[in-house]
Enzyme design. Structure first.
Site, PDB file in Angstrom:
ATOM      1  N   THR A   1       2.650  -1.290   0.410  1.00 53.63           N
ATOM      2  CA  THR A   1       1.734  -0.175   0.610  1.00 53.63           C
ATOM      3  C   THR A   1       0.287  -0.635   0.733  1.00 53.63           C
ATOM      4  OG1 THR A   1       0.775   1.781  -0.461  1.00 53.63           O
ATOM      5  CG2 THR A   1       1.767   0.148  -1.898  1.00 53.63           C
ATOM      6  N   ALA A   2      -0.484   0.113   1.507  1.00 54.59           N
ATOM      7  CA  ALA A   2      -1.920  -0.142   1.630  1.00 54.59           C
ATOM      8  C   ALA A   2      -2.631   0.039   0.296  1.00 54.59           C
ATOM      9  CB  ALA A   2      -2.527   0.823   2.659  1.00 54.59           C
ATOM     10  N   LYS A   3      -2.041   0.831  -0.593  1.00 54.50           N
ATOM     11  CA  LYS A   3      -2.683   1.137  -1.864  1.00 54.50           C
ATOM     12  C   LYS A   3      -2.802  -0.081  -2.777  1.00 54.50           C
ATOM     13  CE  LYS A   3      -3.207   5.558  -1.049  1.00 54.50           C
ATOM     14  NZ  LYS A   3      -4.541   6.183  -0.922  1.00 54.50           N
ATOM     15  N   ASP A   4      -2.075  -1.152  -2.471  1.00 47.22           N
ATOM     16  CA  ASP A   4      -2.235  -2.382  -3.256  1.00 47.22           C
ATOM     17  C   ASP A   4      -3.679  -2.865  -3.225  1.00 47.22           C
ATOM     18  OD1 ASP A   4       0.317  -2.643  -4.181  1.00 47.22           O
ATOM     19  OD2 ASP A   4       0.950  -4.129  -2.720  1.00 47.22           O
TER      20      ASP A   4
ATOM     21  N   ALA B   1      -5.796  -0.599  -5.519  1.00 50.10           N
ATOM     22  CA  ALA B   1      -5.409  -0.826  -6.913  1.00 50.10           C
ATOM     23  C   ALA B   1      -6.034  -2.112  -7.442  1.00 50.10           C
ATOM     24  CB  ALA B   1      -3.889  -0.877  -7.035  1.00 50.10           C
TER      25      ALA B   1
END
Length: 322
Positions: A37-40, A43
């Protein structure tokens, strides 16, 4: 911890879409990050900022309100770095994301909605409240934490610019926290203000009217359910100047677009990526594009996290696994 594992994701030309729309279309495949995910990226930026500012200490609890992907990134980092995690999710969080959170040891709290801090039943309010009541916890607050958009300004934006040799003409991304489009859009606009940055959200979300008028709509319109994108409040990190236009899409065409894409390419898109494909269809129907254009679509995650929601009709026939 080896932080080089985050980012540097591939960008590949999509022959199917390029042929369909008669221009160059490339996919930025963010599901090549460690947690798919791009959210890594966000985060890691939020956690390392908290560490640098000594806002957290070993065994503290990292808290986030998330549709799943940022929560997975936070839980992964917590497990790797010696913290605990508590993730507040809505009732429609996919089974696959919940399983990932469980496997990472996160405490999961289900909430009624994701309507922002003014709603006491929302993921945001309950995450904030939990962090306020527990001194050994830290709320990463992806909707208001500038490290979210900074992650994409400093990493994803430069990657896209370099991978297209500066020839990108259009960029599409889903609007959830708005960190992705705000960071990438700002970077690309600084490189070439002529690049068109398009945000995609579900019909009934408030960011399109907010972008158009500068005011938060007062009517309580029902928002189409497309997991990962759409807001009933304006995130604090939203940079309206980084986005040229916001397109709204409906759930049914989004699902049909995802199924058509799978049938032509064999690839499962995430829900927000399917919405981008639906938005691309609308954009190309109403605007002129040609072979000189290079459109980049950011696919934030992969479709295997939505087998029970987006791809239910396929899984019941077992055709996904053929």
């Amino acid at each position: 911890m080896n932080t080089s594992i985050f980012g540097n994701t591939p960008l590949h030309r999509c022959d199917y879409l390029s042929s369909k729309y008669q221009c160059q279309i490339s996919i930025k495949k963010e599901y090549f990050n460690p947690n798919q995910t791009a959210k890594d990226r966000a985060a890691w930026y939020m956690v390392k900022d908290a560490i640098a500012k000594k806002l957290i200490k070993p065994d503290d609890i990292l808290v986030e309100a998330s549709s799943g992907n940022t929560g997975i990134g936070i839980a992964y980092l917590a497990k790797q770095l010696g913290y605990r995690s508590c993730i507040f999710v809505t009732q429609n969080c996919s089974k696959e994301k919940l399983r990932s959170l469980e496997n990472l040891g996160a405490k999961i709290v289900h909430c009624d909605n994701s309507n922002g801090l003014l709603d006491k039943n929302s993921t945001q309010y309950r995450a904030w409240s939990f962090a306020q009541m527990n001194r050994n916890s830290y709320y990463t607050d992806q909707y208001n934490n500038p490290e979210n958009s900074r992650a994409h300004y400093e990493t994803t934006g430069p990657e896209i610019w370099q991978q297209t040799s500066g020839k990108i003409t259009h960029f599409f991304a889903g609007l959830g926290t708005t960190g992705t489009v705000s960071g990438i859009g700002k970077y690309l606009k600084e490189k070439d203000n002529g690049i068109k940055v398009l945000g995609i959200e579900p019909k009934g979300s408030i960011l399109a009217p907010y972008k158009a008028t500068g005011k938060v709509p007062t009517s309580d319109t029902v928002m189409e359910k497309i997991e990962g994108i759409g807001r009933k409040f304006v995130p604090g990190i939203f940079d309206t100047m980084a986005v040229d236009q916001i397109l709204q899409v409906e759930r049914s065409p989004t699902v049909q677009t995802a199924l058509a894409y799978y049938q032509h390419t064999g690839m499962l898109t995430g829900f927000s990526s399917a919405a981008i494909l639906a938005g691309l269809e609308d954009y190309c129907r109403n605007n002129t594009v040609d072979m000189r254009d290079h459109i980049v679509l950011l696919f934030a995650d992969y479709g295997d996290r939505y087998l029970h929601s987006l791809y239910h009709s396929l899984t019941t026939k077992n055709s996904v696994y053929d």
